[in-house]
Structure formats: C-alpha cells, structure tokens
Design a protein around this motif. Structure first.
Motif, PDB file in Angstrom:
ATOM      1  N   GLY A 211       0.831  -1.198   0.000  1.00  0.00           N
ATOM      2  CA  GLY A 211       0.000   0.000   0.000  1.00  0.00           C
ATOM      3  C   GLY A 211       0.858   1.237   0.000  1.00  0.00           C
ATOM      4  O   GLY A 211       1.972   1.221  -0.521  1.00  0.00           O
ATOM      5  N   ILE A 212       0.388   2.320   0.578  1.00  0.00           N
ATOM      6  CA  ILE A 212       1.070   3.616   0.689  1.00  0.00           C
ATOM      7  C   ILE A 212       1.387   4.230  -0.680  1.00  0.00           C
ATOM      8  O   ILE A 212       0.929   5.303  -0.990  1.00  0.00           O
ATOM      9  CB  ILE A 212       2.383   3.554   1.512  1.00  0.00           C
ATOM     10  N   LEU A 213       2.212   3.539  -1.482  1.00  0.00           N
ATOM     11  CA  LEU A 213       2.655   4.083  -2.762  1.00  0.00           C
ATOM     12  C   LEU A 213       2.044   3.323  -3.933  1.00  0.00           C
ATOM     13  O   LEU A 213       1.705   2.151  -3.810  1.00  0.00           O
ATOM     14  CB  LEU A 213       4.179   3.980  -2.865  1.00  0.00           C
ATOM     15  N   THR A 214       1.949   4.008  -5.061  1.00  0.00           N
ATOM     16  CA  THR A 214       1.461   3.373  -6.280  1.00  0.00           C
ATOM     17  C   THR A 214       2.635   3.191  -7.224  1.00  0.00           C
ATOM     18  O   THR A 214       3.485   4.067  -7.331  1.00  0.00           O
ATOM     19  CB  THR A 214       0.422   4.289  -6.965  1.00  0.00           C
ATOM     20  N   CYS A 215       2.686   2.065  -7.923  1.00  0.00           N
ATOM     21  CA  CYS A 215       3.761   1.817  -8.882  1.00  0.00           C
ATOM     22  C   CYS A 215       3.721   2.865  -9.989  1.00  0.00           C
ATOM     23  O   CYS A 215       2.655   3.313 -10.400  1.00  0.00           O
ATOM     24  CB  CYS A 215       3.626   0.409  -9.465  1.00  0.00           C
ATOM     25  N   MET A 216       4.922   3.260 -10.475  1.00  0.00           N
ATOM     26  CA  MET A 216       4.989   4.303 -11.490  1.00  0.00           C
ATOM     27  C   MET A 216       4.689   3.781 -12.887  1.00  0.00           C
ATOM     28  O   MET A 216       4.470   4.560 -13.802  1.00  0.00           O
ATOM     29  CB  MET A 216       6.385   4.911 -11.500  1.00  0.00           C
ATOM     30  N   ASN A 217       4.732   2.483 -13.050  1.00  0.00           N
ATOM     31  CA  ASN A 217       4.476   1.882 -14.356  1.00  0.00           C
ATOM     32  C   ASN A 217       2.961   1.840 -14.603  1.00  0.00           C
ATOM     33  O   ASN A 217       2.241   1.121 -13.927  1.00  0.00           O
ATOM     34  CB  ASN A 217       5.078   0.466 -14.352  1.00  0.00           C
ATOM     35  N   PRO A 218       2.494   2.630 -15.591  1.00  0.00           N
ATOM     36  CA  PRO A 218       1.040   2.712 -15.806  1.00  0.00           C
ATOM     37  C   PRO A 218       0.425   1.372 -16.186  1.00  0.00           C
ATOM     38  O   PRO A 218      -0.770   1.153 -15.973  1.00  0.00           O
ATOM     39  CB  PRO A 218       0.900   3.734 -16.942  1.00  0.00           C
ATOM     40  N   ASN A 219       1.250   0.455 -16.722  1.00  0.00           N
ATOM     41  CA  ASN A 219       0.724  -0.851 -17.142  1.00  0.00           C
ATOM     42  C   ASN A 219       0.869  -1.926 -16.075  1.00  0.00           C
ATOM     43  O   ASN A 219       0.554  -3.091 -16.317  1.00  0.00           O
ATOM     44  CB  ASN A 219       1.440  -1.316 -18.416  1.00  0.00           C
ATOM     45  N   CYS A 220       1.392  -1.543 -14.916  1.00  0.00           N
ATOM     46  CA  CYS A 220       1.625  -2.541 -13.869  1.00  0.00           C
ATOM     47  C   CYS A 220       0.305  -3.152 -13.396  1.00  0.00           C
ATOM     48  O   CYS A 220      -0.685  -2.445 -13.200  1.00  0.00           O
ATOM     49  CB  CYS A 220       2.348  -1.886 -12.695  1.00  0.00           C
ATOM     50  N   ILE A 221       0.330  -4.442 -13.203  1.00  0.00           N
ATOM     51  CA  ILE A 221      -0.868  -5.169 -12.753  1.00  0.00           C
ATOM     52  C   ILE A 221      -1.391  -4.615 -11.423  1.00  0.00           C
ATOM     53  O   ILE A 221      -2.589  -4.578 -11.176  1.00  0.00           O
ATOM     54  CB  ILE A 221      -0.568  -6.697 -12.663  1.00  0.00           C
TER      55      ILE A 221
END
Ligand code: CTP
Ligand code: ZN
Length: 152
Positions: A103-113
């Motif tokens: 949680g807390i952060l979101t992955c920077m890769n827009p296509n990440c699952i």
C-alpha cells in the motif's frame, strides 16, 4: 549566563526524535503540519551525542496512524516515535523500514498489474538512499520519486 535554550517538553502528543539531520521539514510536510491547529516544534541539527546531530519534531495533542508511521519510515528511518501523556514518555518505538511495503505508494508503471488490482507491493532494494522495487513489474522507485508520490 547559560548559553543554551532547551526545546521545551510537551504535555501530551507525539515526539518524533532521532530524525536524520535535514529530514525534519519533510516529516512536517508529510504530516501536513503547516496546517495543524495545535503547537508544532521543529528542532534541527540538535546535538545528540559527541559526533552526531539529529532533527526533532514535537506535535502537541496528536497521535500518528499506522500509515503515517510507515510513511515516516520511508523518509526518516531510524527515527523514534515517543508518545507523551501528562509529560511522561508512555511509549517509545523505533521506526524501521520494513523489507516489504504494501500500500502507501502506487507503482509508477502505468501498465503494472498492481495499478489495475489497486494493491501495491514493493521490495526494499536499497536503504540509503531508499530504492524500492515493485514486486509485480520490477520497476524501481528512487527517493525523489517516493517523495513526489508522498506529495512532499
Ligand atoms: N519529550 C518531550 N516532552 C516530554 C517528554 C519527552 O518533548 N514531556 C521529548 C524529549 O525531549 C526527547 C524525546 O521526547 O526528545 C524522548 O524523551 P526521553 O525518552 O525522555 O529521552 P531519551 O531518554 O533521551 O530518549 P532516547 O533514549 O530515545 O534518545
Ligand atoms: Zn509495478
């Protein structure tokens, strides 16, 4: 004359102590303390031992949530959270950066699952400075990006 003015004790609240020098303002911004209605004391580069200095943030009448503690761990690991009640330290906890952050952060890769699932997971790849690796797509996130994503 004593050439020293001690930062005063607080009655109730939270003292974030042993913050790595230079990180206090990031903690202030992270917790949005500029807009806090009660007293906040920030001390920077306070001598903590013969060769070491530290920053301190004291927040009157406030406790931190688990998420806030985890966010502080990302920007100021090794700091100590003290809960103060009626001038006494009733709880002391050293903040450690865990090996895995959920949680807390979101992955920077827009296509990440993880973005579609809405649940992120990062492996702590490096600690100083912090580098995180997305568990799902392996994309790395460095300190600057972490700060941006925490809106600091
Ligand atoms: N503190 C405070 N108000 C109080 C009590 C403590 O602001 N009523 C602050 C102290 O100034 C210190 C921190 O809370 O920065 C922790 O207090 P204490 O455990 O008494 O200090 P130390 O023993 O020096 O802590 P540590 O061992 O974690 O360095
Ligand atoms: Zn990812």
């Amino acid at each position: 004359m004593k050439k020293e003015l001690k930062v005063s004790a607080i009655k109730n609240g939270t003292v974030i102590d042993h913050i790595r020098p230079g990180k206090a303002l990031e903690v202030v911004r992270l917790l949005n303390l500029e807009n806090y209605e009660d007293s906040v004391t920030v001390a920077m580069s306070v001598r903590s031992s013969l060769h070491k200095t530290k920053d301190i943030v004291k927040i009157e009448n406030r406790e931190l949530s688990e998420d806030e503690v985890n966010e502080i761990a990302l920007i100021a690991p090794e700091s100590t959270i003290n809960i103060i009640k009626d001038y006494e330290v009733v709880e002391k906890r050293k903040i450690e950066l865990p090996d895995v952050i959920k949680g807390i952060l979101t992955c920077m890769n827009p296509n990440c699952i993880s973005r579609k699932e809405g649940s992120s997971k990062f492996i702590v790849e490096k600690r100083e400075p912090v580098v995180l690796r997305c568990y799902y797509c392996e994309r790395l996130m460095e300190e600057g990006e972490i700060l941006k994503r925490l809106r600091i």
